[in-house]
Design an enzyme around this catalytic site. Structure first.
Site, PDB file in Angstrom:
ATOM      1  N   SER A  64      65.392 124.639 -22.732  1.00  0.00           N
ATOM      2  CA  SER A  64      65.111 125.507 -23.810  1.00  0.00           C
ATOM      3  C   SER A  64      65.703 126.674 -23.410  1.00  0.00           C
ATOM      4  O   SER A  64      65.830 127.063 -22.261  1.00  0.00           O
ATOM      5  CB  SER A  64      63.651 125.635 -24.084  1.00  0.00           C
ATOM      6  OG  SER A  64      63.021 126.300 -23.245  1.00  0.00           O
ATOM      7  N   GLU A 144      62.956 126.871 -32.851  1.00  0.00           N
ATOM      8  CA  GLU A 144      61.674 127.379 -32.729  1.00  0.00           C
ATOM      9  C   GLU A 144      61.373 128.544 -33.396  1.00  0.00           C
ATOM     10  O   GLU A 144      61.938 129.616 -33.150  1.00  0.00           O
ATOM     11  CB  GLU A 144      61.250 127.647 -31.154  1.00  0.00           C
ATOM     12  CG  GLU A 144      60.032 128.095 -30.801  1.00  0.00           C
ATOM     13  CD  GLU A 144      59.848 128.544 -29.520  1.00  0.00           C
ATOM     14  OE1 GLU A 144      58.660 128.846 -28.926  1.00  0.00           O
ATOM     15  OE2 GLU A 144      60.742 128.630 -28.669  1.00  0.00           O
ATOM     16  N   GLU A 150      59.831 139.267 -32.730  1.00  0.00           N
ATOM     17  CA  GLU A 150      60.734 138.542 -31.654  1.00  0.00           C
ATOM     18  C   GLU A 150      62.043 138.186 -32.656  1.00  0.00           C
ATOM     19  O   GLU A 150      63.172 137.926 -32.213  1.00  0.00           O
ATOM     20  CB  GLU A 150      60.326 137.279 -30.913  1.00  0.00           C
ATOM     21  CG  GLU A 150      59.178 137.874 -30.050  1.00  0.00           C
ATOM     22  CD  GLU A 150      58.548 136.537 -29.202  1.00  0.00           C
ATOM     23  OE1 GLU A 150      59.344 135.687 -28.966  1.00  0.00           O
ATOM     24  OE2 GLU A 150      57.415 136.919 -28.718  1.00  0.00           O
ATOM     25  N   ASP A 177      55.437 126.575 -31.770  1.00  0.00           N
ATOM     26  CA  ASP A 177      54.732 127.107 -30.576  1.00  0.00           C
ATOM     27  C   ASP A 177      53.524 127.778 -31.160  1.00  0.00           C
ATOM     28  O   ASP A 177      53.332 128.583 -32.129  1.00  0.00           O
ATOM     29  CB  ASP A 177      55.630 128.343 -30.030  1.00  0.00           C
ATOM     30  CG  ASP A 177      55.146 128.896 -28.904  1.00  0.00           C
ATOM     31  OD1 ASP A 177      53.711 129.258 -28.980  1.00  0.00           O
ATOM     32  OD2 ASP A 177      55.685 129.104 -28.119  1.00  0.00           O
ATOM     33  N   HIS A 180      53.131 131.501 -31.415  1.00  0.00           N
ATOM     34  CA  HIS A 180      53.752 132.238 -32.538  1.00  0.00           C
ATOM     35  C   HIS A 180      52.755 131.912 -34.068  1.00  0.00           C
ATOM     36  O   HIS A 180      52.793 132.651 -34.851  1.00  0.00           O
ATOM     37  CB  HIS A 180      55.301 131.665 -33.007  1.00  0.00           C
ATOM     38  CG  HIS A 180      56.167 132.280 -31.636  1.00  0.00           C
ATOM     39  ND1 HIS A 180      56.268 133.687 -31.264  1.00  0.00           N
ATOM     40  CD2 HIS A 180      56.675 131.439 -30.825  1.00  0.00           C
ATOM     41  CE1 HIS A 180      57.121 133.637 -30.122  1.00  0.00           C
ATOM     42  NE2 HIS A 180      57.453 132.270 -29.633  1.00  0.00           N
ATOM     43  N   HIS A 203      54.785 123.728 -28.250  1.00  0.00           N
ATOM     44  CA  HIS A 203      54.181 124.411 -27.246  1.00  0.00           C
ATOM     45  C   HIS A 203      52.995 125.011 -27.559  1.00  0.00           C
ATOM     46  O   HIS A 203      52.605 125.364 -28.540  1.00  0.00           O
ATOM     47  CB  HIS A 203      55.046 125.924 -27.250  1.00  0.00           C
ATOM     48  CG  HIS A 203      56.335 125.810 -26.449  1.00  0.00           C
ATOM     49  ND1 HIS A 203      57.257 126.738 -26.513  1.00  0.00           N
ATOM     50  CD2 HIS A 203      56.882 125.182 -25.216  1.00  0.00           C
ATOM     51  CE1 HIS A 203      58.106 126.482 -25.635  1.00  0.00           C
ATOM     52  NE2 HIS A 203      57.847 125.587 -24.964  1.00  0.00           N
ATOM     53  N   ARG A 209      49.345 134.429 -24.084  1.00  0.00           N
ATOM     54  CA  ARG A 209      50.466 134.061 -23.276  1.00  0.00           C
ATOM     55  C   ARG A 209      49.829 133.585 -21.914  1.00  0.00           C
ATOM     56  O   ARG A 209      50.433 133.375 -21.065  1.00  0.00           O
ATOM     57  CB  ARG A 209      51.546 134.687 -22.903  1.00  0.00           C
ATOM     58  CG  ARG A 209      52.367 135.134 -24.212  1.00  0.00           C
ATOM     59  CD  ARG A 209      53.186 133.702 -24.763  1.00  0.00           C
ATOM     60  NE  ARG A 209      54.233 134.160 -25.764  1.00  0.00           N
ATOM     61  CZ  ARG A 209      55.051 133.114 -26.146  1.00  0.00           C
ATOM     62  NH1 ARG A 209      54.924 132.016 -25.850  1.00  0.00           N
ATOM     63  NH2 ARG A 209      56.238 133.673 -26.624  1.00  0.00           N
ATOM     64  N   GLU A 238      53.033 126.271 -22.323  1.00  0.00           N
ATOM     65  CA  GLU A 238      53.792 127.575 -21.919  1.00  0.00           C
ATOM     66  C   GLU A 238      53.156 128.677 -21.741  1.00  0.00           C
ATOM     67  O   GLU A 238      52.442 129.086 -22.640  1.00  0.00           O
ATOM     68  CB  GLU A 238      54.920 127.653 -23.134  1.00  0.00           C
ATOM     69  CG  GLU A 238      55.816 128.976 -22.735  1.00  0.00           C
ATOM     70  CD  GLU A 238      56.741 129.151 -24.001  1.00  0.00           C
ATOM     71  OE1 GLU A 238      58.047 129.436 -23.550  1.00  0.00           O
ATOM     72  OE2 GLU A 238      56.291 129.193 -25.148  1.00  0.00           O
TER      73      GLU A 238
END
Length: 284
Positions: A64, A144, A150, A177, A180, A203, A209, A238
């Site tokens: 990725s 993604e 971001e 993910d 997010h 993810h 995180r 992740e």
């Protein structure tokens, strides 16, 4: 059964087999059947050694990436495609069937405004060409959705679904993910349902995180939503334990995400397996 994966940022900031391989007995014991390769600089990957490693340990691989900040898929699509071409080559050489991540833009790059019609048009034209290039290597291409800090281009599952429908390429999939989603979606149910027709990779990442189960993410709702759409693809942890300098700024990672980094694997993986089991999913 869903393949249980681990992004190797949990172990090292780059794809470093000297650090990763000593962890493999433990990871296999925890049910890991897939490793995600951070493909920040494709020319650094030793593809022959990597493929032999994957065959030796019987693990799937999925690289990725996020496009470098110097690239602009709207204004200079040829440059972005030239960057992706060796990345596709690495994917094929290591035996992967896909490239995931922020393949449509740069992590941490925003305009401070909603995407313009011109940006969406240009991104779609780029993805048409990128999907065609991926297909030439026998690959699928993941997009993604990322949170608003971001990127301003694709933030939610429904946004990604609309882009795929507009592009019309059958080898593009959505890569969701939970980090997010926790920021952008109305609910996990809504996000996974909107992405379901095109969902190809997930993810699972805590809201900070860090260690799954030690943050604010509603894991029961997350796993229930995945189960209810009948998703059968990979589910990959992740965590930003170790992040390469080239991407750390875009991710806004400037402090440790876990007091004890080993807990991401030792505590996080068993926690996710149990939460999945309670929702009727089997990771392995």
């Amino acid at each position: 059964m869903n393949v249980f994966g681990l992004h190797t940022f949990a172990i090292a900031p780059v794809w470093d087999l000297d650090l990763i391989e000593p962890q493999m007995e433990r990871l296999k014991g925890l049910g890991i059947g897939l490793l995600e390769i951070p493909l920040l600089r494709p020319d650094e990957i030793d593809t022959l050694r990597t493929r032999a490693f994957a065959e030796r340990w019987n693990v799937e691989l999925i690289p990725s990436l996020g496009l470098p900040a110097s690239l602009d898929v709207v204004a200079r699509p040829d440059e972005a495609l030239a960057f992706l071409e060796p990345a596709f080559g690495v994917c094929a050489a290591v035996g992967s069937g896909a490239l995931g991540g922020v393949t449509y833009g740069t992590i941490g790059k925003t305009t401070g405004r909603a995407p313009t019609a011109g940006e969406i048009d240009g991104m779609c034209r780029f993805l048409m060409r990128a999907a065609k290039a991926a297909r030439a290597h026998g690959l699928k291409l993941g997009i993604e959705p990322c949170n608003r800090y971001e990127t301003h281009l694709i933030n939610r599952g429904v946004d990604a679904a609309r882009i795929i429908e507009r592009v019309g390429a059958d080898n593009i999939f959505i890569h969701l993910d939970t980090y997010h989603m926790h920021i952008e979606e109305e609910s996990f149910e809504a996000g996974f349902r909107a992405a379901a027709p095109y969902l190809g990779y997930v993810h699972v990442s805590e809201a900070n995180r860090g260690v799954p189960g030690r943050g604010m993410l509603n894991w029961a709702a997350c796993m229930k939503a995945i189960s209810e759409i009948g998703y059968s693809g990979a589910i990959t942890l992740e965590s930003m334990n170790n992040v390469d300098v080239d991407i750390a700024g875009g991710l806004a990672v400037w402090r440790p995400v876990a007091e004890n980094p080993d807990d991401v694997i030792g505590v996080g993986l068993p926690f996710l397996r149990e939460e999945a089991r309670k929702a009727g999913l089997q990771l392995g």
